[in-house]
Design an enzyme around this catalytic site. Structure first.
Site, PDB file in Angstrom:
ATOM      1  CB  CYS A 226      -7.041   3.484  -2.379  1.00 28.82           C
ATOM      2  SG  CYS A 226      -5.307   3.405  -2.758  1.00 28.82           S
ATOM      3  CB  ALA A 227      -6.172   1.494   2.245  1.00 34.09           C
TER       4      ALA A 227
END
Length: 105
Positions: free
Chosen positions: A10-11
């Site tokens: 994820c980010a």
């Protein structure tokens, strides 16, 4: 060493940690021996080299990285369903990962 290794990206690596714990609970309930972990997109290549995952699952916020990873890896690369991600449905995401791993063999 776990039978299956599932890597989530994820980010920042934070939003996925709750999903990882829900996936681990679902794996334990099913009797699946899996190592499931999350990492930030900025560290993904290092973790791939280090852990040799069986599948790479991208959080919806980094879906733009899909083609890049698919082109450079020999393992399944999937984008986690946005609804399952939002609901933190660890069981559905785990099932999707296991299905993809089995289909790739």
């Amino acid at each position: 060493m776990a039978e299956k290794t599932i890597m989530l990206v994820c980010a920042a690596g934070m939003s996925t940690s709750l999903l990882v714990s829900k996936m681990e609970k679902a794996a334990a309930a099913k009797g699946v021996d899996a190592e499931i972990f999350a990492t930030a997109s900025s560290d993904a290549n290092n973790k791939i080299s280090e852990k040799n995952p069986d599948i790479l699952m991208l959080g919806p916020q980094v879906r733009y990285m899909l083609k890049n990873f698919q082109d450079s890896l020999e393992i399944p690369v999937e984008v986690i369903n946005m609804q399952d991600y939002g609901m933190m449905n660890g069981e559905k995401v785990l099932n999707e990962a296991l299905t993809s791993i089995d289909a790739a063999k």
